[in-house]
Scaffold this active site. Structure first.
Site, PDB file in Angstrom:
ATOM      1  NE  ARG A   1      -3.617  -2.186   2.359  1.00 33.44           N
ATOM      2  CZ  ARG A   1      -4.667  -2.845   1.558  1.00 33.44           C
ATOM      3  NH1 ARG A   1      -5.250  -1.919   0.656  1.00 33.44           N
ATOM      4  NH2 ARG A   1      -5.231  -3.783   1.867  1.00 33.44           N
ATOM      5  CB  ALA A   2       0.083   4.639  -0.348  1.00 36.27           C
TER       6      ALA A   2
ATOM      7  CG  ASP B   1      10.507   5.320   1.262  1.00 36.65           C
ATOM      8  OD1 ASP B   1      10.954   4.488   1.852  1.00 36.65           O
ATOM      9  OD2 ASP B   1       9.836   5.180   0.030  1.00 36.65           O
TER      10      ASP B   1
ATOM     11  CB  SER C   1      11.055  -1.756   1.879  1.00 38.30           C
ATOM     12  OG  SER C   1       9.680  -2.176   1.566  1.00 38.30           O
TER      13      SER C   1
END
Lengths: 509, 509
Positions: free
Chosen positions: A213-214, A274, A282
């Site tokens: 997801r975002a 991020d 990730s």
């Protein structure tokens, strides 16, 4: 030094479970009476972290306390929905509440804050505690911030990746080549994945695609795909879809391929941070857990994309490939144009309409999205031996043109639980050009923020529909974009921001 | 780019306030029904941050949602005690709940994470948002971690200090010299402050001492003092006490001298991290807000104290003095022995008993605490012109010996609301020497952790009573210390730790 006596363990009386139907998102919460005997015996105070156990499992929760008889009886403990489902408890079950064990891995987080590098053992302990729910928001944010302030080096990135793989499920496939693709993000509307999977699977390759997801964007692939078909497939459902159709487009979180990542992502979203090391860990932890052998990585480069210059993109590609190779994964990184959004929609449903238009060969389908998807699918087809070097994009375009990609997409959606129509927003409002001229610059970051203020990604129909592209000649008063919102409140927030944010789309006379 | 129309603001219907008697510590919480019209109109989901307003004020809170009729009516919003008191609301009052405004200062936090230094304007915006309750735990932890990973430089430390002063109250005094003292901490049991204030005030100087609660230690001065007299004096009460007696020993948080610091301290405690820049800003913001002109700073140095070597102490002293001088405050830093705990008690009440013994000239009063307090009080007396250079400690000791310090302390306690007797623990358990020999090393950090596991500082009577000091010759089986706990559970946690932590007190044959 020894204790003189070995005391018997403290007596641990139980409480009866009471379901509160309380929604607290990911955070397990228990509510106990301030005057309950367990709070008094254990010395528990409000907002303490507590360990909650029943016969079947245990969960770490935040304790809130309540006075009086209104909500809870003397022998009851109230559980939030998250605590309730994690424990798998039934009304009236016996529950024990105690102090949680000491969190030894925090010493490594503190060492990292003070500039020391961590080894595989430390990352393993940290990630283990994170997945077990033992880290509070304060601990999570400290770990992620420390890993951003002094960026993770290659060894640390690999060790974090390995630790994240170890705590999740792993998939295995009966194919020698299993392809995957990923976009590092930062470019609104860049929703190539559903198209790429359809093209690649239509050509007979295996592509078990799980998406996130975002994080900081108005939509992740899982958010968009969810408006077209169910994406929360468990491991068995995902395998069934891929075995039947060669590909899937599922949410990674539902299959627990990298459960630590889902937790990190939530905090990164709250910080709007991020970082490279977290990004690589990730991406790769999920690809490796998914059993991929080859991955195509899309790195959009542009002044307002996540990666702003060619040097940074080259560096990221090298680090990504180097860490991937330690796990036997071959990563092919492709730098793409990141100067403006891809397609017209920004936000889950609006991007889904673009995807449908390309797959269905609609006359007004956004050509940039089509070409981009064909290029990435082409790279995957070449890697997978379905096209000769340089022939992949042409094969991809023909797979779209002759309808095979659309039929494969329909079949995948059917296998995932049924194709559905994305929702439309009830509040749509244009932003118009204040002067005539040529579009010379598009600010991806401001557009992403605008879409988020309009409600994306939580409000599926919310976001932006772009009406112009770089180089377009436009008139004064012509719509530059439309804001889509599900509520008047969110439309108002977005318009407030648009009024004060300065030019998102620069027009030069 | 302009909006085509100016929409009217979204309609904001109100809900009726319902007091839940829910204790959530500092975190304001509101509970709304999942199906309530405000959640639907505003697009609010569980654990969102929301802005809660009534006619009188506003507070940012965490939203939890509840299904069904059990707890809330359709038109009700439930408030936690923190939200209730911050808003000053009454049962049934009309409450509006909306999205909070955008948090622009987070961009500065992100810049700081990525290694950019911040200016006074940025710190001011961050601290303003922190004090307004707009920062979540994730935001707070990120700011503090970023300020630890790349330590604040002198300009940043001064700017943060200035920002923290600006959001708090300030005190003014009718004296040309207002003295203060502070210990940077890290040494268990180092509870000189109540003794120093009594000595200094008994000699006619003004010393409006505000102290913090524990950050990462088993007791802060406010925790200890609270077992002897009320410490949560508001500004008016504090002034009254100081005008009557020349000194006070109050909790800084209750007078809002540096409200940002109380928030930072809570997060630092959860992380067990206390950095130099934050430490200096924390100490100096409170001293400057308290109207002090001179401050004596105790820097204990030892291998397991907060400051581990002379170089680090010298550096900290220089930085502290330099930042203080920018605000017109004269700081005198004193390096002291930090090789072992001071006095015998570790924990609020146990330290209070040591303080009483010294003030009352009890035959068994800990001499190290007496001498240390006299040295620091002596420095203050010299700074304040009450003793010639080098004569301060002797004057301090005579003020103790002739009972003037004790009478002044009694008077201060009476003025603060009445002297009281510290509580005693119901569970006391010895740790004994596993062999005979000489005590050669004492680990302050492990002792502090042991005292905290026993319940200190929240459990006032909990902690450690030391039975030996460095250099003592002891027998096998002789008690090294006693653990004091208020509950059997906490005693068990402490004993578990003692069994696995290795030597806290090393004995060499």
């Amino acid at each position: 030094m020894t204790a003189l006596l070995s005391l018997p363990g403290p007596e641990q009386p139980t409480l009866r479970a009471r379901r509160l139907l309380l929604h607290t998102q990911h955070q397990p919460v228990v509510v106990m009476r301030t005057d309950c005997h367990v709070c008094r015996a254990e010395g528990l105070s409000a907002r303490a972290q507590v360990l909650v156990t029943n016969g079947k499992g245990q969960v770490q929760a935040t304790l809130f306390q309540v006075d009086g008889d209104a909500f809870l009886g003397h022998d009851e403990v109230g559980l939030s929905e998250t605590a309730w489902s994690l424990l798998g408890v039934a009304e009236g079950d016996a529950i024990r509440v105690t102090h949680p064990p000491a969190l030894d891995s925090l010493a490594s987080v503190r060492r990292r804050i003070y500039g020391h590098r961590l080894d595989a053992h430390a990352f393993s302990a940290i990630v283990g505690d994170v997945v077990a729910g033992r880290y509070t928001d304060v601990h999570l944010a400290a770990f992620l911030t420390a890993s951003a302030a002094l960026p993770l080096d290659e060894d640390e990135t690999a060790d974090l990746t390995g630790a994240m793989i170890a705590v999740g499920d792993r998939m295995e496939w009966d194919a020698s080549v299993v392809v995957d693709k990923h976009c590092v993000g930062g470019l609104p509307g860049n929703r190539t994945t559903p198209i790429v999977v359809a093209i690649v699977a239509a050509n007979g390759l295996v592509m078990p695609k799980t998406s996130s997801r975002a994080i900081t964007s108005p939509a992740g692939t899982a958010d968009t795909m969810e408006t077209l078909a169910p994406v929360d497939l468990d491991l068995a459902a995902l395998k069934r879809v891929v075995e039947a159709e060669g590909g899937c487009i599922a949410w990674g979180g539902a299959v627990h391929l990298s459960p630590a990542d889902d937790i990190f992502v939530r905090v990164e979203r709250e910080l709007d941070v991020d970082t490279e090391g977290q990004l690589i860990a990730s991406v790769l932890s999920k690809k490796i857990s998914a059993g991929s052998t080859h991955v195509v990585i899309d790195i959009p480069v542009g002044p307002t994309a996540k990666v702003r210059g060619e040097d940074a993109a080259t560096y990221l590609a090298a680090r990504m490939s180097a860490v991937a190779s330690r796990f036997g994964l071959s990563a092919t990184c492709v730098q793409t144009d990141g100067s403006q959004p891809v397609g017209r929609g920004i936000g889950p449903a609006l991007e889904a309409f673009d995807v449908l238009a390309v797959l269905q060969n609609a006359p007004d389908a956004p050509d940039d999205l089509r070409r981009r998807a064909a290029m990435l699918a082409g790279a995957a087809l070449e890697i997978g031996g379905k096209a000769g070097k340089g022939d992949g994009p042409a094969l991809a375009l023909s797979t779209l043109a002759d309808g095979r990609a659309w039929r494969k997409f329909e079949a995948i959606c059917a296998a995932q639980g049924g194709l559905r129509t994305p929702p439309s927003a009830s509040h749509v409002h244009p932003l118009v050009a204040s002067r005539a001229g040529r579009v010379v610059h598009v600010n991806n970051r401001k557009l992403a923020r605008l879409a988020k203020l309009a409600g994306a990604p939580d409000a599926k129909a919310a976001g932006i529909h772009m009406e112009v592209r770089l180089g377009d000649e436009i008139d004064r008063g012509q719509p530059l974009l439309h804001i889509h919102a599900e509520t008047p409140g969110e439309l108002a927030y977005a318009l407030d921001y648009a009024a004060q944010a300065g030019d998102m789309i620069e027009v030069e006379p």
